[in-house]
Design an enzyme around this catalytic site. Structure first.
Site, PDB file in Angstrom:
ATOM      1  CE1 TYR A 105     -36.532 -10.058 -12.325  1.00 42.82           C
ATOM      2  CE2 TYR A 105     -34.489  -9.173 -12.562  1.00 42.82           C
ATOM      3  CZ  TYR A 105     -35.299 -10.155 -11.853  1.00 42.82           C
ATOM      4  OH  TYR A 105     -34.552 -10.959 -10.801  1.00 42.82           O
ATOM      5  NE  ARG A 115     -27.618 -11.284  -9.694  1.00 39.17           N
ATOM      6  CZ  ARG A 115     -26.734 -11.629  -8.729  1.00 39.17           C
ATOM      7  NH1 ARG A 115     -26.719 -13.059  -8.374  1.00 39.17           N
ATOM      8  NH2 ARG A 115     -26.581 -10.865  -7.833  1.00 39.17           N
ATOM      9  CG  HIS A 156     -33.847  -4.898 -13.510  1.00 35.14           C
ATOM     10  ND1 HIS A 156     -32.911  -5.401 -14.516  1.00 35.14           N
ATOM     11  CD2 HIS A 156     -33.137  -5.353 -12.261  1.00 35.14           C
ATOM     12  CE1 HIS A 156     -31.990  -5.545 -13.741  1.00 35.14           C
ATOM     13  NE2 HIS A 156     -32.023  -5.821 -12.510  1.00 35.14           N
ATOM     14  CG  ASN A 187     -37.331  -9.855  -1.572  1.00 36.86           C
ATOM     15  OD1 ASN A 187     -36.764 -10.409  -2.508  1.00 36.86           O
ATOM     16  ND2 ASN A 187     -38.069  -9.047  -1.868  1.00 36.86           N
ATOM     17  NE  ARG A 229     -36.135  -3.248  -7.386  1.00 37.24           N
ATOM     18  CZ  ARG A 229     -35.366  -3.936  -7.975  1.00 37.24           C
ATOM     19  NH1 ARG A 229     -35.343  -4.216  -9.118  1.00 37.24           N
ATOM     20  NH2 ARG A 229     -34.277  -4.284  -7.137  1.00 37.24           N
ATOM     21  CG  HIS A 262     -23.961  -5.190 -12.769  1.00 35.22           C
ATOM     22  ND1 HIS A 262     -24.627  -3.937 -12.615  1.00 35.22           N
ATOM     23  CD2 HIS A 262     -24.578  -6.149 -12.121  1.00 35.22           C
ATOM     24  CE1 HIS A 262     -25.967  -4.468 -12.228  1.00 35.22           C
ATOM     25  NE2 HIS A 262     -25.722  -5.964 -11.850  1.00 35.22           N
ATOM     26  NE  ARG A 286     -25.444 -10.260  -2.562  1.00 35.82           N
ATOM     27  CZ  ARG A 286     -25.484  -8.973  -2.065  1.00 35.82           C
ATOM     28  NH1 ARG A 286     -24.608  -8.418  -1.427  1.00 35.82           N
ATOM     29  NH2 ARG A 286     -26.704  -8.542  -2.393  1.00 35.82           N
TER      30      ARG A 286
END
Length: 621
Positions: free
Chosen positions: A429, A341, A540, A46, A518, A400, A371
């Site tokens: 998640y 992703r 998530h 992170n 979160r 997205h 990304r």
């Protein structure tokens, strides 16, 4: 502070507060040792992402300001705490018969083996760099510096090799690659003897120069990203000061952008150990529930009622099976999917390829600008195209949304979700899935794909996309801005100024406001119930619930409440219409509001940890 009074927090400072919560999971008394160690690796990854991406606004606009220095001071404080925790973990791991050894602790035979390993496997892949090339150093690689008096050589350790190596014949014994290279610096330097080596690493901003690049421009855009400006430098604490000044000047860094830390640097390598220890020191595998009657005949099931699943407690493989059944079904005519992703191996994507090869009309919006996943998605675009799957052109806005569409024998069925179509994420998640054959929803999903293929803004009837999601949130919040109003919002990030202002007005008018955020929240109020859940699973799901005088209106979707998501992306927010499904989502939200095992209460004065209670929302049933 009076009721409703607010404190603004920068997105960067708020996100670092979240990463401190991640770091604190290493101290959870109810987590097994190896799972606590895993959080140290997560924290390290992170922090790299922070300096590669999240700090970019401050770096460009506020560099050197008091706010910028305060953010860096918090990052350094966390980094120093992480180094301390690493040393504590080394002691605890010994009780599990896991040892990270120094080269001096190896036997002569072991040292000879690793000397041969370095000569045969490592040295041919290792770069020896002159100091004149400092400005061209790679982001996130581990370097070792050497010299006699002055800085003379830089060694770049190969990123293709593991940082942690098992010691043959010593069960539970490991040694760091960097420590081995230090032991045998003579194999890597053109100087006699074994001069000392000192660790360092740097991080560059990682942004595409052309954020709107289409598929034919994407490879070149990825090449250009390698030239991002250096935002961060880490040096081991004994790194010679004259060399440090030379690096700082060559890389154009401010003093506060350079951290001195005890070696080893980049603690993400400890993830290697998590899978090596005893099962009893890891979480017991989750046995997710499977929806009865859905897997074999999803069409008949959805013709009768909607289905909402809460992953990972309910099996993500139901999503994959939905597409697999569609790929095999001769009555299925067309499939559409948004893919963001999806990883290197993906059963859902493989089913789409099989469907295309079977002659079905299959098209995907594969987002090439996700990304750090651009290269993987570029590979998938070639695989799809080679199999006859149409890869839709990239629209001006990043896509997205999470949507699947199936047309079968003249009837339409869709899946709408809050998470990526990624099997790893599906196990780790917490996300919501909605399967439905509701005519208005399926018509909107088809219209969404048709508009994207035509490169036009989607015009939807019930679903909300782009800035329409903000309008939905503002409308819902305004409707609850009274003494009996109640709002529950669950997001990963909540930073949109208009939404925050509306929440403040609702609080002022007496509404009960519950926020489950979160990571990033840029306004905190007295009188609001604000919490962040951090635990075994990554929170998530994005959900908005409005009491609506007792008749709850509930929406879920792919978007966080951030300007970039609402203004520069195509997201999808969908209503939960079925009564049973609506009650289920409310139960999930209520459980999270009652959680006292994974919760941090966020107030204008700081964050308070709630651990050790009886209510664990991450064991939902």
């Amino acid at each position: 502070m009076p009721e409703g009074a607010a404190r603004w927090v920068s997105p960067e400072a708020s996100w670092l507060s979240f990463n401190r919560r991640v770091l604190e999971q290493t101290c959870r008394p109810d987590f097994p040792l190896l799972e606590r160690l895993r959080f140290l690796a997560i924290w390290a990854s992170n922090m790299d992402e922070f300096f590669a991406a999240r700090i970019s606004r401050l770096f460009a606009e506020e560099r050197g300001s008091p706010e910028y220095r305060a953010v860096l001071a918090e990052a350094q404080s966390q980094s120093e705490e992480a180094s301390r925790l690493y040393r504590e973990f080394l002691k605890s791991l010994e009780n599990l018969h896991i040892h990270i050894l120094e080269p001096s602790q190896l036997t002569r035979a072991e040292q000879q083996y690793f000397g041969a390993y370095l000569a045969e496997e490592v040295a041919p892949l290792t770069d020896l760099i002159e100091p004149e090339a400092l400005s061209d150093l790679s982001s996130q690689a581990l370097y070792l510096a050497s010299g006699e008096g002055r800085l003379q050589y830089l060694i770049r350790l190969p990123q293709s090799l593991p940082r942690l190596l098992p010691v043959p014949g010593r069960e539970g014994g490991f040694v760091r690659l960097g420590a081995l290279v230090r032991m045998r610096s003579d194999l890597f330097l053109p100087t006699p003897g074994r001069p000392p080596l000192f660790e360092f690493r740097l991080i560059r901003l990682a942004q595409l120069a052309r954020s709107r690049a289409d598929w034919d421009e994407l490879p070149e855009a990825l090449e250009e990203r390698l030239d991002g400006q250096v935002s961060h430098l880490e040096l081991e604490e004994d790194f010679p000061h004259p060399w440090a000044e030379r690096l700082q000047m060559a890389l154009g860094l401010l003093p506060e952008e350079v951290f001195r830390l005890p070696p080893p640097l980049d603690l993400s390598f400890v993830s290697t150990l998590v899978g090596q220890g005893p099962e009893g020191e890891r979480f017991r595998p989750l046995a997710p529930k499977r929806p009865k009657g859905f897997g074999k005949d999803p069409w008949g099931y959805l013709n009768r009622r909607d289905l909402v699943l809460y992953h990972p407690f309910e099996d993500y493989s139901a999503v994959e099976a939905f597409v697999e059944v569609a790929a095999r079904d001769p009555k299925v005519e067309a499939l559409r999917a948004t893919l963001y992703r999806i990883g290197e191996e993906n059963n859902l994507a493989a089913s789409l390829i099989r469907a295309a090869r079977a002659g079905k009309d299959v098209a995907v919006l594969l987002e090439g600008r996700a990304r750090f996943d651009e290269l993987a998605n570029l590979e998938w675009s070639l695989r799809f195209s080679g199999a006859g799957v149409r890869v839709l052109p990239l629209p001006e806005k990043k896509v997205h949304a999470k949507a699947l569409y199936v047309r079968r024998a003249g009837h339409a069925y869709v899946h709408l979700g809050t998470g990526n179509y990624n099997p790893l994420n599906g196990r780790l998640y917490t996300d919501l899935s909605l399967f439905t054959a509701h005519p208005a929803l399926t018509a909107d999903v088809w219209a969404f794909f048709e508009a994207l293929e035509a490169r036009k803004p989607p015009a939807l009837s019930i679903l909300r996309t782009a800035s329409g999601i903000r309008e939905l949130l503002l409308e819902g919040i305004a409707g609850e801005a009274h003494g009996k109003g109640e709002i529950i919002l669950k997001f990963n990030h909540l930073t949109d100024p208009a939404v925050l202002q509306a929440l403040e007005e609702a609080l002022r008018r007496g509404a009960r406001v519950h926020l489950i955020v979160r990571s990033t929240l840029t306004t905190l109020w007295e009188g609001a119930d604000v919490r962040s859940l951090v635990g075994r699973f990554l929170e998530h799901a994005r959900i908005a619930a409005f009491r609506n005088r007792g008749k709850w209106r509930i929406w879920a979707g792919s978007a966080d409440a951030m300007p970039r998501n609402l203004d520069r992306r195509y997201e999808l927010f969908f209503p939960i219409l079925n009564g049973r499904a609506k009650r289920k989502v409310l139960e999930i939200l209520r459980a999270q509001l009652a959680d006292d095992r994974n919760t941090y209460i966020l107030t204008p004065g700081g964050q308070k940890r709630c651990w050790g209670g009886k209510h664990d929302a991450q064991r939902w049933e």
